[in-house]
Design a protein around this motif. Structure first.
Motif, short mmCIF file in Angstrom:
data_model
loop_
_atom_site.label_atom_id
_atom_site.label_comp_id
_atom_site.label_asym_id
_atom_site.label_seq_id
_atom_site.Cartn_x
_atom_site.Cartn_y
_atom_site.Cartn_z
N LEU A 113 33.83 72.01 70.06
CA LEU A 113 32.97 71.08 70.80
C LEU A 113 32.29 70.05 69.90
CD1 LEU A 113 31.23 73.47 73.37
CD2 LEU A 113 33.12 71.88 73.79
N PHE A 114 31.84 70.50 68.74
CA PHE A 114 31.00 69.63 67.91
C PHE A 114 31.58 69.32 66.53
CE2 PHE A 114 28.22 72.32 70.58
CZ PHE A 114 27.72 71.34 71.41
N GLY A 115 32.66 69.98 66.17
CA GLY A 115 33.22 69.79 64.83
C GLY A 115 33.89 68.44 64.66
N LYS A 116 34.38 68.24 63.45
CA LYS A 116 35.07 66.98 63.16
C LYS A 116 36.35 66.87 63.95
CE LYS A 116 33.39 66.82 58.39
NZ LYS A 116 33.78 66.82 56.97
N LYS A 117 36.76 65.64 64.25
CA LYS A 117 38.01 65.40 64.95
C LYS A 117 39.17 65.88 64.09
CE LYS A 117 36.10 63.25 68.43
NZ LYS A 117 36.08 63.86 69.77
N ARG A 118 40.19 66.43 64.75
CA ARG A 118 41.32 67.00 64.01
C ARG A 118 41.99 65.99 63.07
NH1 ARG A 118 39.09 70.67 65.74
NH2 ARG A 118 39.90 72.58 66.67
N LYS A 119 42.04 64.75 63.48
CA LYS A 119 42.72 63.76 62.64
C LYS A 119 41.95 63.48 61.35
CE LYS A 119 40.64 59.77 65.01
NZ LYS A 119 40.91 58.53 65.76
N ASN A 120 40.63 63.79 61.35
CA ASN A 120 39.82 63.59 60.15
C ASN A 120 39.56 64.89 59.41
OD1 ASN A 120 39.51 60.84 60.71
ND2 ASN A 120 37.81 61.25 62.11
N ARG A 121 40.20 65.96 59.87
CA ARG A 121 39.90 67.27 59.32
C ARG A 121 40.39 67.40 57.88
NH1 ARG A 121 40.79 73.18 61.82
NH2 ARG A 121 40.88 74.33 59.89
N LYS A 122 39.54 67.98 57.03
CA LYS A 122 39.91 68.27 55.65
C LYS A 122 39.44 69.68 55.31
CE LYS A 122 39.73 63.52 53.88
NZ LYS A 122 39.09 62.60 52.92
N GLN A 123 40.24 70.39 54.53
CA GLN A 123 39.86 71.72 54.09
C GLN A 123 39.20 71.63 52.73
OE1 GLN A 123 39.95 74.05 56.12
NE2 GLN A 123 41.93 74.49 57.06
N ILE A 124 38.29 72.57 52.46
CA ILE A 124 37.68 72.59 51.13
C ILE A 124 38.69 73.14 50.13
CG2 ILE A 124 35.37 72.90 52.11
CD1 ILE A 124 35.45 75.80 51.21
N PRO A 125 38.61 72.78 48.86
CA PRO A 125 39.58 73.24 47.85
C PRO A 125 39.66 74.77 47.81
CG PRO A 125 38.20 71.50 46.96
CD PRO A 125 37.61 71.86 48.29
N GLN A 126 40.85 75.28 47.49
CA GLN A 126 41.09 76.72 47.51
C GLN A 126 40.23 77.48 46.52
OE1 GLN A 126 43.07 78.72 49.51
NE2 GLN A 126 43.22 76.89 50.77
N PHE A 127 39.96 76.90 45.35
CA PHE A 127 39.14 77.62 44.36
C PHE A 127 37.71 77.78 44.86
CE2 PHE A 127 38.12 73.27 43.20
CZ PHE A 127 36.83 73.32 42.71
N GLN A 128 37.20 76.79 45.61
CA GLN A 128 35.87 76.92 46.20
C GLN A 128 35.87 77.92 47.34
OE1 GLN A 128 34.35 73.08 47.31
NE2 GLN A 128 34.15 72.38 45.18
N GLU A 129 36.94 77.91 48.12
CA GLU A 129 37.08 78.87 49.22
C GLU A 129 37.01 80.30 48.69
OE1 GLU A 129 37.59 80.19 53.13
OE2 GLU A 129 37.53 78.08 52.54
N ARG A 130 37.76 80.58 47.63
CA ARG A 130 37.76 81.93 47.05
C ARG A 130 36.39 82.31 46.50
NH1 ARG A 130 43.01 80.21 45.46
NH2 ARG A 130 42.18 79.37 43.50
N ARG A 131 35.74 81.35 45.89
CA ARG A 131 34.42 81.62 45.30
C ARG A 131 33.41 81.98 46.37
NH1 ARG A 131 32.20 76.72 41.98
NH2 ARG A 131 34.01 77.28 40.72
N PHE A 132 33.35 81.16 47.41
CA PHE A 132 32.36 81.41 48.47
C PHE A 132 32.74 82.60 49.35
CE2 PHE A 132 31.60 76.68 47.90
CZ PHE A 132 30.41 76.86 47.21
N ALA A 133 34.04 82.85 49.48
CA ALA A 133 34.50 83.97 50.30
C ALA A 133 34.09 85.31 49.70
CB ALA A 133 36.01 83.92 50.48
#
Length: 265
Positions: free
Chosen positions: A102-122
């Motif tokens: 409902l409120f997130g970014k539009k799919r066409k503008n969607r970007k994922q955070i870098p994998q190394f940051q994902e692993r760190r925060f996960a």
């Protein structure tokens, strides 16, 4: 309606049913003073409260006993079926999907955070798991419970300040990062991941996303659409324990039958 749409429609129906049940239970506690707490139906409550002899005796014959059995069942099934619980049953996971849609970014503008940051925060969710277990063992588990977003909502109209703050953080963060709670903070997700590793150690087969290497053209639309920010094209089978088998990757794949669920040891 094609096969992909059928699968997602079924998933959404199951999610909605469990969400409605949870909201009805929550409303009963808040407005009708049901003689239970929200933890009566929360599978992670076995860690929050611990499984001491006194706890087991206290809740024997209580609905909480069903929750304990259900929680263990989920963990055992996770060994073979990955984290299907997150994609189909967990109401907090469903709410996060709704918020992002409902409120997130539009799919066409969607970007994922870098994998190394994902692993760190996960890795933070494993810290939360350890802290929760320690608090439970030394008898001060109420500290974590009062930070729990679900528990905070069950106390309304009273105010559980810290719990509501955590709830607000999850909601706001969930607008920008899909399934923020599942990916970075949920201790039950960490526990399910550990059970997956346990199954892997004894070579139990587990349902995973399988990528047909001959059909795949490495467009990476699957990875971009993954709510758990997993690199789907990294291996033939998705080995990441954070995969919730929502099959959004298969839905977005432009080449049918490239991504499927398949058992792998």
């Amino acid at each position: 309606m094609n096969k992909k749409s059928n699968r997602q429609s079924l998933r959404h129906i199951i999610q909605l049913l469990f969400l409605l049940f949870s909201l009805a239970f929550l409303a009963g506690i808040i407005f009708f003073s049901l003689p239970y707490t929200i933890h009566t139906i929360c599978p992670y409550a076995i860690v929050c409260f611990g499984l001491s002899k006194n706890i087991l005796i206290q809740y024997l014959g209580n609905p909480f006993a069903i929750t304990i059995a259900f929680s263990f069942l989920i963990l055992v099934l996770t060994i073979f079926g990955s984290r299907l619980f997150c994609a189909y049953i967990c109401p907090l996971g469903t709410l996060q999907e709704i918020i992002y849609t409902l409120f997130g970014k539009k799919r066409k503008n969607r970007k994922q955070i870098p994998q190394f940051q994902e692993r760190r925060f996960a890795s933070v969710k494993y810290i939360v798991l350890v802290v929760t277990i320690i608090l439970s063992l030394i008898g001060v588990n109420y500290i974590f419970i009062h930070l729990c977003p679900v528990y905070a909502l069950s106390l309304l109209p009273d105010i559980a300040v810290w719990g509501l703050i955590v709830t607000l953080v999850i909601i706001v963060a969930g607008i920008f990062l899909e399934r923020f709670w599942c990916r970075f903070l949920c201790p039950y997700a960490a526990l399910m991941n550990l059970f997956q590793h346990l199954g892997q150690l004894v070579h139990f087969p587990r349902l995973k996303i399988h990528r047909n290497l001959e059909r795949c053209n490495d467009c990476e639309l699957c990875s971009l659409s993954c709510p758990m920010n997993i690199n789907i094209t990294e291996d033939e089978y998705v080995q990441n324990p954070n995969c919730i088998l929502c099959f959004k990757c298969a839905e977005k794949c432009p080449k049918p039958e490239t991504l499927k669920g398949k058992m792998e040891k």
